[in-house]
Design a protein around this motif. Structure first.
Motif, PDB file in Angstrom:
ATOM      1  N   ASP A  18     -15.531  -5.377   3.667  1.00  0.00           N
ATOM      2  CA  ASP A  18     -14.283  -5.767   4.322  1.00  0.00           C
ATOM      3  C   ASP A  18     -13.068  -5.342   3.501  1.00  0.00           C
ATOM      4  O   ASP A  18     -12.034  -4.957   4.061  1.00  0.00           O
ATOM      5  N   VAL A  19     -13.164  -5.421   2.184  1.00  0.00           N
ATOM      6  CA  VAL A  19     -12.004  -5.143   1.321  1.00  0.00           C
ATOM      7  C   VAL A  19     -11.543  -3.686   1.432  1.00  0.00           C
ATOM      8  O   VAL A  19     -10.365  -3.430   1.730  1.00  0.00           O
ATOM      9  N   PRO A  20     -12.418  -2.689   1.215  1.00  0.00           N
ATOM     10  CA  PRO A  20     -11.935  -1.310   1.346  1.00  0.00           C
ATOM     11  C   PRO A  20     -11.472  -0.954   2.756  1.00  0.00           C
ATOM     12  O   PRO A  20     -10.572  -0.122   2.923  1.00  0.00           O
ATOM     13  N   VAL A  21     -12.067  -1.571   3.762  1.00  0.00           N
ATOM     14  CA  VAL A  21     -11.615  -1.290   5.137  1.00  0.00           C
ATOM     15  C   VAL A  21     -10.215  -1.856   5.354  1.00  0.00           C
ATOM     16  O   VAL A  21      -9.353  -1.192   5.943  1.00  0.00           O
ATOM     17  N   LEU A  22      -9.962  -3.058   4.877  1.00  0.00           N
ATOM     18  CA  LEU A  22      -8.621  -3.641   4.987  1.00  0.00           C
ATOM     19  C   LEU A  22      -7.578  -2.762   4.303  1.00  0.00           C
ATOM     20  O   LEU A  22      -6.474  -2.566   4.818  1.00  0.00           O
ATOM     21  N   PHE A  23      -7.921  -2.224   3.137  1.00  0.00           N
ATOM     22  CA  PHE A  23      -6.962  -1.396   2.406  1.00  0.00           C
ATOM     23  C   PHE A  23      -6.827  -0.003   3.001  1.00  0.00           C
ATOM     24  O   PHE A  23      -5.707   0.508   3.158  1.00  0.00           O
ATOM     25  N   ASN A  24      -7.930   0.618   3.349  1.00  0.00           N
ATOM     26  CA  ASN A  24      -7.888   2.019   3.756  1.00  0.00           C
ATOM     27  C   ASN A  24      -7.693   2.242   5.249  1.00  0.00           C
ATOM     28  O   ASN A  24      -7.225   3.317   5.650  1.00  0.00           O
ATOM     29  N   GLN A  25      -8.034   1.256   6.077  1.00  0.00           N
ATOM     30  CA  GLN A  25      -7.924   1.458   7.514  1.00  0.00           C
ATOM     31  C   GLN A  25      -6.983   0.481   8.205  1.00  0.00           C
ATOM     32  O   GLN A  25      -6.555   0.755   9.332  1.00  0.00           O
ATOM     33  N   TYR A  26      -6.660  -0.635   7.570  1.00  0.00           N
ATOM     34  CA  TYR A  26      -5.806  -1.627   8.213  1.00  0.00           C
ATOM     35  C   TYR A  26      -4.420  -1.745   7.566  1.00  0.00           C
ATOM     36  O   TYR A  26      -3.664  -2.642   7.908  1.00  0.00           O
ATOM     37  N   GLY A  27      -4.097  -0.874   6.625  1.00  0.00           N
ATOM     38  CA  GLY A  27      -2.731  -0.786   6.139  1.00  0.00           C
ATOM     39  C   GLY A  27      -2.359  -1.505   4.859  1.00  0.00           C
ATOM     40  O   GLY A  27      -1.196  -1.476   4.459  1.00  0.00           O
ATOM     41  N   LEU A  28      -3.323  -2.137   4.181  1.00  0.00           N
ATOM     42  CA  LEU A  28      -2.960  -2.853   2.961  1.00  0.00           C
ATOM     43  C   LEU A  28      -2.570  -1.892   1.832  1.00  0.00           C
ATOM     44  O   LEU A  28      -1.721  -2.230   0.998  1.00  0.00           O
ATOM     45  N   ASN A  29      -3.170  -0.694   1.792  1.00  0.00           N
ATOM     46  CA  ASN A  29      -2.804   0.260   0.742  1.00  0.00           C
ATOM     47  C   ASN A  29      -1.313   0.537   0.722  1.00  0.00           C
ATOM     48  O   ASN A  29      -0.683   0.563  -0.339  1.00  0.00           O
ATOM     49  N   GLU A  30      -0.744   0.751   1.900  1.00  0.00           N
ATOM     50  CA  GLU A  30       0.674   1.082   1.992  1.00  0.00           C
ATOM     51  C   GLU A  30       1.546  -0.080   1.539  1.00  0.00           C
ATOM     52  O   GLU A  30       2.572   0.105   0.865  1.00  0.00           O
ATOM     53  N   ILE A  31       1.145  -1.291   1.878  1.00  0.00           N
ATOM     54  CA  ILE A  31       1.922  -2.469   1.469  1.00  0.00           C
ATOM     55  C   ILE A  31       1.850  -2.653  -0.040  1.00  0.00           C
ATOM     56  O   ILE A  31       2.868  -2.911  -0.699  1.00  0.00           O
ATOM     57  N   TRP A  32       0.654  -2.503  -0.623  1.00  0.00           N
ATOM     58  CA  TRP A  32       0.495  -2.648  -2.075  1.00  0.00           C
ATOM     59  C   TRP A  32       1.290  -1.572  -2.808  1.00  0.00           C
ATOM     60  O   TRP A  32       1.932  -1.843  -3.820  1.00  0.00           O
ATOM     61  N   ASP A  33       1.239  -0.352  -2.302  1.00  0.00           N
ATOM     62  CA  ASP A  33       1.970   0.732  -2.942  1.00  0.00           C
ATOM     63  C   ASP A  33       3.471   0.442  -2.954  1.00  0.00           C
ATOM     64  O   ASP A  33       4.144   0.627  -3.979  1.00  0.00           O
ATOM     65  N   GLU A  34       3.978  -0.036  -1.860  1.00  0.00           N
ATOM     66  CA  GLU A  34       5.406  -0.347  -1.765  1.00  0.00           C
ATOM     67  C   GLU A  34       5.792  -1.486  -2.700  1.00  0.00           C
ATOM     68  O   GLU A  34       6.809  -1.415  -3.411  1.00  0.00           O
TER      69      GLU A  34
END
Length: 344
Positions: free
Chosen positions: A119-135
């Motif tokens: 669930d964790v990598p999918v949330l980050f890579n497919q549901y947009g958490l990566n972009e929020i964390w980066d910002e």
């Protein structure tokens, strides 16, 4: 404990550096210091293989010196040390390293946000958490490199936990946000240096830990000082990341940035199968802790409380509301997808 901790810090620093040392490095070799949240036994699995791999491939161009929990600075000071450049890179969750961002509460174990480690990598890579964390991290001068999953969060205790009532008054070592959530069930969260936990269990300063799954309990020695393992968990996977000082990251050539990302991804992959297999095999074949379970109908009240907790967190800021909305949509999607994603 202070004396013991000082010994660990002093003695361990040399041990941490020794395996990573490379003879006759060129003067131009880029040298980084990285500290992990994990103690030496756990770091052997959750980070050291990736650092060793990076150093072997990078050779004279770059070397990373790895330090374990609390060796350079206490875990709670990791973010500030990295931000200042005292440490070049960090492996930790946002929560325990006290990041001054709006996403900090979601690192570590955000109650019931995940059921499985995937669930964790999918949330980050497919549901947009990566972009929020980066910002969020870019605002404070830190590069968020990548997030991955660790183990689920279970209680390991001296006394058996068979009902929610058994949790009342228990002094538990856990993560800040998890502790905040668990106080409503009578848990007393305790914060201590990671390396002091085993001794604190033996002296009675702690009644248990809610820091990991059973794999870590065995790996780091906590299974030797606890008697029971509660099969109910408050999260399906710990969410942690690799971070770097933004200036140090920007100074790296693009190919070394890429190599670092690849080694981080290898670390995430290793943990996926190491924890997933270990959690099952130690429940089945482990001999050090007796398994206990809180009945599903009673545990459902904890799951319901998590939904209320999510809403409380969402009300704190726009960014937190955005993350909670993503977590809600993701879990709803998984529920609708049915087996094998969600059932029951």
């Amino acid at each position: 404990m202070t004396t013991r901790r000082k010994f660990i810090t002093t003695a361990g620093a040399g041990l941490a550096a020794a395996p990573l040392a490379t003879p006759a490095l060129a003067q131009s070799t880029i040298k980084w210091r990285m500290q992990t949240y994990a103690g030496s036994a756990l770091a052997e699995h959750v980070v050291k293989p990736a650092v060793d791999m990076f150093n072997k491939i990078a050779g004279d161009r770059m070397q990373i010196e790895l330090f374990y929990a609390d060796q350079l600075v206490p875990t709670g000071e990791l973010f500030r040390a990295m931000q200042r450049g005292t440490i070049d890179a960090v492996q930790s969750d946002d929560d325990s390293m006290a990041s001054p961002t709006d996403v900090t509460v979601f690192g570590g174990y955000f109650p019931f946000a995940s059921r499985y480690s995937l669930d964790v990598p999918v949330l980050f890579n497919q549901y947009g958490l990566n972009e929020i964390w980066d910002e969020e991290y870019s605002k404070v001068g830190v590069k968020h490199i990548s997030a991955g999953a660790w183990d689920p969060c279970h209680f390991a205790t001296k006394d058996p936990i068979n009902s929610l009532a058994d949790l009342k008054g228990k002094r538990i070592f856990t993560f800040p946000t998890a502790g905040r959530f668990l106080t409503q069930f009578g848990v007393v969260p305790v914060t201590l240096p990671w390396e002091d936990i085993e001794v604190a269990m033996q002296t009675g300063e702690l009644d248990g830990v809610a820091w990991s799954g059973i794999t870590e309990d065995y790996t780091v020695g906590w299974a030797d000082v606890t008697n029971y393992f509660l099969t109910n968990n408050i999260s399906g996977a710990w969410a942690g990341s690799f971070f770097a000082n933004m200036d140090r990251w920007n100074e790296l050539p693009e190919d070394l940035q890429t190599l670092f990302r690849v080694c981080c991804d290898q670390s995430h992959y290793y943990r996926q199968w190491w924890y997933w297999g270990g959690e099952a095999s130690l429940r089945v074949d482990g001999t050090k802790m007796e398994l206990t379970t809180i009945p599903d109908e009673e545990w459902a009240t904890v799951e319901a409380a998590a939904q209320t907790f999510w809403d409380e967190i969402a009300a704190e800021s726009e960014t937190k509301a955005k993350v909670v909305a993503i977590i809600k949509k993701y879990n709803a999607d998984m529920q609708k997808a049915g087996r094998p994603y969600r059932y029951g």
